[in-house]
Design a protein around this motif. Sequence first.
Motif, PDB file in Angstrom:
ATOM      1  N   MET B   1     -20.922 -50.150   0.403  1.00  0.00           N
ATOM      2  CA  MET B   1     -20.606 -48.767   0.006  1.00  0.00           C
ATOM      3  C   MET B   1     -21.110 -48.533  -1.417  1.00  0.00           C
ATOM      4  N   ARG B   2     -22.385 -48.234  -1.525  1.00  0.00           N
ATOM      5  CA  ARG B   2     -22.983 -48.200  -2.860  1.00  0.00           C
ATOM      6  C   ARG B   2     -22.635 -46.945  -3.644  1.00  0.00           C
ATOM      7  N   ILE B   3     -22.611 -45.827  -2.945  1.00  0.00           N
ATOM      8  CA  ILE B   3     -22.472 -44.583  -3.712  1.00  0.00           C
ATOM      9  C   ILE B   3     -21.122 -44.462  -4.415  1.00  0.00           C
ATOM     10  N   PRO B   4     -20.042 -44.678  -3.721  1.00  0.00           N
ATOM     11  CA  PRO B   4     -18.760 -44.572  -4.430  1.00  0.00           C
ATOM     12  C   PRO B   4     -18.695 -45.526  -5.620  1.00  0.00           C
ATOM     13  N   LYS B   5     -19.271 -46.726  -5.451  1.00  0.00           N
ATOM     14  CA  LYS B   5     -19.233 -47.703  -6.543  1.00  0.00           C
ATOM     15  C   LYS B   5     -19.930 -47.146  -7.782  1.00  0.00           C
ATOM     16  N   LEU B   6     -21.066 -46.473  -7.533  1.00  0.00           N
ATOM     17  CA  LEU B   6     -21.836 -45.891  -8.627  1.00  0.00           C
ATOM     18  C   LEU B   6     -21.006 -44.847  -9.358  1.00  0.00           C
ATOM     19  N   LEU B   7     -20.329 -44.031  -8.536  1.00  0.00           N
ATOM     20  CA  LEU B   7     -19.574 -42.942  -9.142  1.00  0.00           C
ATOM     21  C   LEU B   7     -18.329 -43.450  -9.857  1.00  0.00           C
ATOM     22  N   ARG B   8     -17.897 -44.671  -9.464  1.00  0.00           N
ATOM     23  CA  ARG B   8     -16.673 -45.176 -10.050  1.00  0.00           C
ATOM     24  C   ARG B   8     -16.889 -45.847 -11.393  1.00  0.00           C
ATOM     25  N   THR B   9     -18.149 -46.111 -11.721  1.00  0.00           N
ATOM     26  CA  THR B   9     -18.374 -46.837 -12.977  1.00  0.00           C
ATOM     27  C   THR B   9     -17.971 -45.993 -14.172  1.00  0.00           C
ATOM     28  N   SER B  10     -17.562 -46.652 -15.208  1.00  0.00           N
ATOM     29  CA  SER B  10     -17.122 -45.932 -16.394  1.00  0.00           C
ATOM     30  C   SER B  10     -18.293 -45.201 -17.046  1.00  0.00           C
ATOM     31  N   SER B  11     -19.483 -45.758 -16.916  1.00  0.00           N
ATOM     32  CA  SER B  11     -20.618 -45.093 -17.537  1.00  0.00           C
ATOM     33  C   SER B  11     -20.869 -43.751 -16.858  1.00  0.00           C
ATOM     34  N   PHE B  12     -20.670 -43.700 -15.556  1.00  0.00           N
ATOM     35  CA  PHE B  12     -20.864 -42.435 -14.846  1.00  0.00           C
ATOM     36  C   PHE B  12     -19.805 -41.438 -15.261  1.00  0.00           C
ATOM     37  N   ARG B  13     -18.595 -41.932 -15.397  1.00  0.00           N
ATOM     38  CA  ARG B  13     -17.513 -41.033 -15.810  1.00  0.00           C
ATOM     39  C   ARG B  13     -17.770 -40.481 -17.196  1.00  0.00           C
ATOM     40  N   ILE B  14     -18.245 -41.368 -18.063  1.00  0.00           N
ATOM     41  CA  ILE B  14     -18.557 -40.925 -19.426  1.00  0.00           C
ATOM     42  C   ILE B  14     -19.658 -39.879 -19.407  1.00  0.00           C
ATOM     43  N   THR B  15     -20.687 -40.170 -18.576  1.00  0.00           N
ATOM     44  CA  THR B  15     -21.793 -39.223 -18.487  1.00  0.00           C
ATOM     45  C   THR B  15     -21.302 -37.870 -18.007  1.00  0.00           C
ATOM     46  N   THR B  16     -20.466 -37.880 -16.983  1.00  0.00           N
ATOM     47  CA  THR B  16     -19.927 -36.622 -16.462  1.00  0.00           C
ATOM     48  C   THR B  16     -19.157 -35.884 -17.539  1.00  0.00           C
ATOM     49  N   ALA B  17     -18.364 -36.641 -18.272  1.00  0.00           N
ATOM     50  CA  ALA B  17     -17.589 -36.024 -19.347  1.00  0.00           C
ATOM     51  C   ALA B  17     -18.508 -35.387 -20.385  1.00  0.00           C
ATOM     52  N   TYR B  18     -19.558 -36.156 -20.749  1.00  0.00           N
ATOM     53  CA  TYR B  18     -20.507 -35.620 -21.731  1.00  0.00           C
ATOM     54  C   TYR B  18     -21.226 -34.395 -21.204  1.00  0.00           C
ATOM     55  N   ALA B  19     -21.602 -34.454 -19.917  1.00  0.00           N
ATOM     56  CA  ALA B  19     -22.283 -33.317 -19.311  1.00  0.00           C
ATOM     57  C   ALA B  19     -21.385 -32.086 -19.362  1.00  0.00           C
ATOM     58  N   ALA B  20     -20.100 -32.293 -19.048  1.00  0.00           N
ATOM     59  CA  ALA B  20     -19.146 -31.179 -19.082  1.00  0.00           C
ATOM     60  C   ALA B  20     -19.025 -30.633 -20.499  1.00  0.00           C
ATOM     61  N   LEU B  21     -18.941 -31.563 -21.456  1.00  0.00           N
ATOM     62  CA  LEU B  21     -18.824 -31.157 -22.860  1.00  0.00           C
ATOM     63  C   LEU B  21     -20.029 -30.345 -23.306  1.00  0.00           C
ATOM     64  N   PHE B  22     -21.213 -30.843 -22.898  1.00  0.00           N
ATOM     65  CA  PHE B  22     -22.433 -30.137 -23.272  1.00  0.00           C
ATOM     66  C   PHE B  22     -22.472 -28.764 -22.628  1.00  0.00           C
ATOM     67  N   SER B  23     -22.076 -28.745 -21.363  1.00  0.00           N
ATOM     68  CA  SER B  23     -22.061 -27.466 -20.658  1.00  0.00           C
ATOM     69  C   SER B  23     -21.172 -26.479 -21.385  1.00  0.00           C
ATOM     70  N   LEU B  24     -20.021 -26.945 -21.794  1.00  0.00           N
ATOM     71  CA  LEU B  24     -19.080 -26.073 -22.491  1.00  0.00           C
ATOM     72  C   LEU B  24     -19.694 -25.530 -23.774  1.00  0.00           C
ATOM     73  N   SER B  25     -20.311 -26.416 -24.547  1.00  0.00           N
ATOM     74  CA  SER B  25     -20.903 -25.951 -25.808  1.00  0.00           C
ATOM     75  C   SER B  25     -22.097 -25.045 -25.546  1.00  0.00           C
ATOM     76  N   ALA B  26     -22.864 -25.376 -24.505  1.00  0.00           N
ATOM     77  CA  ALA B  26     -23.993 -24.504 -24.150  1.00  0.00           C
ATOM     78  C   ALA B  26     -23.476 -23.121 -23.764  1.00  0.00           C
ATOM     79  N   LEU B  27     -22.389 -23.137 -23.032  1.00  0.00           N
ATOM     80  CA  LEU B  27     -21.778 -21.875 -22.603  1.00  0.00           C
ATOM     81  C   LEU B  27     -21.337 -21.052 -23.801  1.00  0.00           C
TER      82      LEU B  27
END
Lengths: 228, 460
Positions: B1-27
């Motif tokens: 089950m590769r995909i869930p594992k990828l999404l579960r990594t902390s680096s992915f979570r951090i990236t998502t958080a950063y993406a959200a943060l950037f989106s907010l500031s861009a907005l």
Amino acid sequence: MGALKILIIEDDRETADFIVNGLMEEGHVAAHTANGNEGLSLATGDSFDLLLVDRMLPGLDGLQLVKLLRNAGNMTPTLFLTTLGGIDDRVSGLNAGGDDYLVKPFAFAELAARVSALGRRSRARLLETKLSVADLELDLVSRALHRNGRPIDLQPREFRLLEYLMRHAGQTVTRTMLLENVWDLHFDPHTNVVETQMSRLRCKIRKDNEPEVIHTIRGVGYCLRAHP
Amino acid sequence: MRIPKLLRTSSFRITTAYAALFSLSALILFVLVYSGTSQYMRAELNTAIASDLTELDEIFKTQGTKSLVREIQTRMRQADNDDMVYLLQDSLGDVMAGNMSPQALDTSASTFEISIHAPDGKERTVHAHGIVLPDGQRLTVGVDTFDLHEMHAVILRAFAFSFGITLLLALFGGAMMSRNLLLHVERISQTGRKIMKGNLSLRIPLRGVDDEFDHLATSLNLMLNRTERLVESIRQVSNDIAHDLRTPLTRLRQRLERTQRTEQSAEGLRTAIARSIADVDGILDTFSALLSIAQIESTTARKEVARVDLSEVLQTVVEIHQPTADEKKQHLAARIVPNLRVLGDRELITQMASNLLENAIRHSPEGASISLAGGNDENGVELVIADTGPGIPVAERGKVFRRFYRLESSRSTPGNGLGLSLVAAVAERHNATIHLEDNDPGLRVHLRFPIPTLDVSNDI
């Protein structure tokens, strides 16, 4: 050298028999149990002069037993007998409240000598400033020795040696006990430093026709006493 | 089950958080730019309208209605004015001039925005401002808001585009990074599994980038080094015990068997028993020494590390070996600087020094000279024991610290061959270095204790 009431807590039958018989031959009163918990209640209940405790016991382990005794205020002199002979093992044994530590197998003479030394200790006053045996007088404060009033100059090691002998006057002390207590050595250096130092001390303290007070006990060790 | 594992990594979570943060500031940026430019452009429009109105009003006041009408027509014809709309109505609402149809103009409002049909048939939105002239006429000037809306659309498109791209890049980058991380972690786990299967010599590969993964790999490798050494040490001890205790045990057995067969007298039996006990004691000694060495090697951090007066230890060591040296008519010279301090275990250090001096005395012939020197310099505390005995050949200097190793030349001298092994174990435990050198003639042993640092007890 009074008879002592000794409790042996040892689970190996042969070792226990060896010790009990040997001690009784020495004139002591010996009781024995093979179980740690029973040993604890016996030690707490009766007033023994000395405890011989094996470290590895069924029920309560030896180290725990002594810790419990000490925590309860019981200060009966205790000697650990054990196959665990590592340096850390000895240190942990003494830290748990043990007074001495003997690694198996041991010569019975070694055990007997240490038993006497520990048994005596409970009655000795450690705050003495002067020790006198026969016509020897050792002043622990001024670090001076006098025999029949005559001052004798001692080197530091000689002083320590004589002090130990005098504190155990009348008892046999083994070479190992001397290495441990006078030289702070916990291994055998395989030299005859003890013998050499002993004869040097004998020379210093005996003049002309004065009686010899330091006696060699063949196969065991030395004894300081007035009469041979 | 590769995909869930990828999404579960902390680096992915951090990236998502950063993406959200950037989106907010861009907005936020988008909103600011949008409203800022919007306000500016409206202000510009209002200014344009106002200035036109003022001018027309002025013309009306000075030149009258006809001039006004003419002016309006002139302005309408100006090419660069085609986003302006004009309307002049009389008091009844009829158109007098202009290019704006008189739609239901709310006469009470003076500024408004309406949708009109321009003369060219297109539907346009106009921002207009109207004033009422003294004789009831209504003059309205307006601006096509097409540009404004265009600008809004451009900004919106630009933001939407870059926003989308960034979001995609962030998610893609995050996924890539996670995958990389996972691969590396997986590689470490795999190496671990292979090691557990039995290959203790494997090490985790480093990426060579000196990042936290490389640091982790380095630490793990150091740990593996230690484990390998310990396992090897245990194996060696078992081998040594089997091999080198067999010999004295065999001898003992032979003596006892011989006694059993041949000895008759009580005296003879007593002697044989005494000798056998001595043999057993010797074997037990060897046993104890082996266990001591193993214990010293296996414990890294000593619970009770204390300041040891090395000078006092050395003086005691010289004292205890003096009788033996005297017996062999050897000249033992000691030069010990007072108050030398080292950090460590007093007992072990004493035993180590004793073994070294004992070796020097034992392996040197009668009349030899032996020296023991203890001193210190900027590199730490130093102990040098030198003798004028046979020395150790260069080829064997690395081997003498092995358990039970005896030089051919000293096979006949008493000893179990463990003295130097213990020395090596204690030295290592104290981070001390030992060097064996030629004393020309003889052996010189050079032991150096390091300068204590704050972290002594935690060194591997």
